[in-house]
Design a protein around this motif. Structure first.
Motif, PDB file in Angstrom:
ATOM      1  N   UNK A  49    -182.759  10.697 -83.576  1.00 19.53           N
ATOM      2  CA  UNK A  49    -183.290   9.526 -83.601  1.00 19.53           C
ATOM      3  C   UNK A  49    -185.318  10.028 -83.918  1.00 19.53           C
ATOM      4  N   UNK A  50    -185.959   9.291 -84.136  1.00 20.73           N
ATOM      5  CA  UNK A  50    -186.490   9.496 -84.936  1.00 20.73           C
ATOM      6  C   UNK A  50    -187.763   9.575 -83.427  1.00 20.73           C
ATOM      7  N   UNK A  51    -187.754  10.427 -82.507  1.00 23.24           N
ATOM      8  CA  UNK A  51    -188.828  11.024 -81.308  1.00 23.24           C
ATOM      9  C   UNK A  51    -189.094  11.276 -81.802  1.00 23.24           C
ATOM     10  N   UNK A  52    -190.078  12.263 -83.063  1.00 20.51           N
ATOM     11  CA  UNK A  52    -191.558  12.949 -83.291  1.00 20.51           C
ATOM     12  C   UNK A  52    -192.448  11.758 -84.385  1.00 20.51           C
ATOM     13  N   UNK A  53    -191.755  10.717 -84.664  1.00 22.18           N
ATOM     14  CA  UNK A  53    -192.053   9.657 -85.685  1.00 22.18           C
ATOM     15  C   UNK A  53    -193.318   9.865 -85.900  1.00 22.18           C
TER      16      UNK A  53
END
Ligand SMILES: [Cu+2]
Length: 226
Positions: A49-53
């Motif tokens: 999932x986009x945890x570091x977006x």
């Protein structure tokens, strides 16, 4: 020689080719390692999932992914340079062979002896039998004794040719007006084939090279035939 099931290198006959094969394996190991890591990263990014977006900058990670590839390049460059200098090394040769490229055949001179010179033409297909080496064998082979250092000088009479024998790890450009030097050190007796490797005209494919590796005794008796 290369037969129809030969997908990789030919068996080496010189210490130089042995070194080149070891270097090839070394580079392949690094290459496969990098490819696996890149594929792992691609898949894990795709699945996560986009945890570091909201991440914009990371000085430390940028430093790490710059320094590690730099070290990897050094690990490839150092053994590469070592072999490059080994190829150039020709010390104390006991015999000198001069090969001259012509359109379209090779001629050879054994400069240490008088009158030992000959032309080496490809055998005609129409004159060959079922068990002959098609497009590879020649009428006069280069006879070289194994187990001694032989200096090979290569030049050309007309256009650029290239004297190449893969199992020796040797490829020398034959340039008109210039002499190139290489080292032949054969580890065992046998027949070793090569071909001209620089497009030199319409019959470029039909000027093969054949080395006949023999014992010193047989070599001397071959010299007597001149
Ligand atoms: Cu050629």
């Amino acid at each position: 020689m290369c037969t129809w099931m030969c997908f990789s290198f030919q068996d080496s006959v010189s210490p130089l080719m042995e070194q080149l094969i070891v270097f090839h394996d070394h580079v392949m190991m690094v290459l496969i390692f990098i490819t696996l890591i890149v594929f792992y990263m691609m898949f894990s990014l795709y699945l996560s999932s986009y945890v570091n977006r909201n991440l914009l900058e990371g000085q430390f990670i940028e430093f790490v992914w710059t320094v590690i590839p730099a070290f990897m390049l050094v690990f490839i460059a150092l053994p590469s340079l070592r072999i490059l200098y080994l190829i150039e090394e020709v010390n104390n040769p006991l015999l000198t062979i001069k090969g001259v490229g012509h359109q379209w055949y090779w001629s050879y001179e054994y400069s240490d002896f008088s009158k030992v010179d000959f032309d080496s033409f490809m055998n005609l297909y129409s004159e060959s039998s079922l068990d002959s080496f098609r497009l590879l064998d020649v009428d006069n082979r280069v006879v070289v004794p194994f187990g001694i250092q032989v200096r090979l000088l290569v030049s050309s009479f007309d256009v650029i040719h290239s004297w190449t024998v893969p199992c020796l790890g040797l490829k020398l450009d034959a340039l008109p007006g210039r002499v190139n030097q290489g080292l032949i050190y054969l580890m065992r007796p046998g027949l070793f084939f090569g071909q001209c490797s620089e497009i030199c005209g319409s019959n470029h494919s039909f000027m093969p090279i054949v080395l006949e590796s023999v014992s010193l005794y047989s070599f001397l008796s071959w010299l007597m035939s001149f």
